[in-house]
Design a protein around this motif. Structure first.
Motif, short mmCIF file in Angstrom:
data_model
loop_
_atom_site.label_atom_id
_atom_site.label_comp_id
_atom_site.label_asym_id
_atom_site.label_seq_id
_atom_site.Cartn_x
_atom_site.Cartn_y
_atom_site.Cartn_z
N ARG A 219 1.07 4.21 -2.96
CA ARG A 219 0.86 5.65 -2.70
C ARG A 219 2.05 6.50 -3.11
O ARG A 219 1.89 7.60 -3.62
CB ARG A 219 0.60 5.88 -1.21
CG ARG A 219 -0.75 5.44 -0.76
CD ARG A 219 -0.97 5.83 0.67
NE ARG A 219 -2.25 5.33 1.15
CZ ARG A 219 -2.81 5.71 2.28
NH1 ARG A 219 -2.19 6.58 3.06
NH2 ARG A 219 -3.96 5.22 2.63
N THR A 220 3.26 6.01 -2.83
CA THR A 220 4.45 6.84 -3.04
C THR A 220 5.05 6.71 -4.43
O THR A 220 5.78 7.59 -4.86
CB THR A 220 5.55 6.46 -2.03
OG1 THR A 220 5.96 5.11 -2.26
CG2 THR A 220 5.08 6.64 -0.59
N CYS B 296 5.36 9.84 7.55
CA CYS B 296 4.14 9.61 6.75
C CYS B 296 3.30 8.52 7.37
O CYS B 296 3.83 7.54 7.91
CB CYS B 296 4.53 9.22 5.32
SG CYS B 296 5.61 10.40 4.48
N GLU C 47 0.83 -1.21 0.00
CA GLU C 47 0.00 0.00 0.00
C GLU C 47 0.86 1.26 0.00
O GLU C 47 0.59 2.22 -0.72
CB GLU C 47 -0.93 0.00 1.22
CG GLU C 47 -1.85 1.19 1.27
CD GLU C 47 -2.78 1.19 2.48
OE1 GLU C 47 -3.22 2.28 2.87
OE2 GLU C 47 -3.05 0.11 3.05
N MET C 48 1.94 1.25 0.79
CA MET C 48 2.86 2.39 0.83
C MET C 48 3.45 2.63 -0.55
O MET C 48 3.47 3.77 -1.04
CB MET C 48 3.97 2.14 1.85
CG MET C 48 5.03 3.22 1.86
SD MET C 48 6.56 2.71 2.68
CE MET C 48 7.19 1.47 1.54
N LEU D 260 -0.05 5.81 6.69
CA LEU D 260 -0.90 5.19 5.68
C LEU D 260 -2.35 5.52 5.96
O LEU D 260 -2.76 5.75 7.05
CB LEU D 260 -0.70 3.67 5.67
CG LEU D 260 0.58 3.17 5.06
CD1 LEU D 260 0.63 1.66 5.08
CD2 LEU D 260 0.76 3.66 3.64
#
Length: 161
Positions: A24-25, A159, A20-21, A161
């Motif tokens: 997003r990144t 950061c 998931e990280m 999540l």
């Protein structure tokens, strides 16, 4: 030219939050994992798709990963460790001393599952917390984005999540 480095720790063999990280990144320029990958280091490197530095944590029982590592990121000398050998559950002083003995500008560790960005005069201490099993107030799944700007200066963002 700038550089984006993702710093994670304590994924404990579960990669759903890691994936998931990355979604997003986007692909980072470098990934640092500060231990307790629990046998998933090859999959982590494959998913990251960039140069990866991983150290051994206290739950990486049969791993041949290094316990400590010194790397260069731009003009910075960076000390990587899981932290359990430096009594980080009781504070960061022993870790700070170990980093200074190695000539490090930055020390990165995990183990506590609690994020910290401590920018001191002598050394910056970073802990990204845990992507999988957070322990801080609010229990957010966290990581740190380190960015090296065009002038070569490092910036750190915690950061969630």
């Amino acid at each position: 030219m700038s550089e984006r480095i993702l710093i994670v720790s304590d994924t404990h063999g579960r990669l759903n939050y890691f994936k998931e990280m990355l979604a997003r990144t986007g692909k980072p320029d470098r990934l640092i994992h500060l231990g307790d990958s629990e046998g998933q280091q090859d999959e982590i490197a494959r998913l990251a798709g960039c140069p990866v530095d991983i150290v051994r944590g206290n739950c990486d029982y049969s791993s041949d990963l290094a316990q400590d590592k010194l790397i260069e990121i731009g003009k910075y000398r960076v000390f990587l460790t899981h932290g359990h050998r430096y009594q980080v559950n009781f504070g960061i002083q022993t870790l700070k001393e170990a980093a200074l003995l190695r000539g490090a500008d930055i020390a990165m560790y995990g183990h506590t599952h609690v994020p910290i960005i401590n920018q001191g005069r002598d050394v910056t201490i970073l802990n990204p917390g845990s992507l999988t099993l957070p322990r801080q107030d609010g229990f957010a799944h966290t990581y740190i984005l380190m960015e090296i700007d065009r002038e070569g200066e490092a910036h750190f963002t915690l950061c969630k999540l």
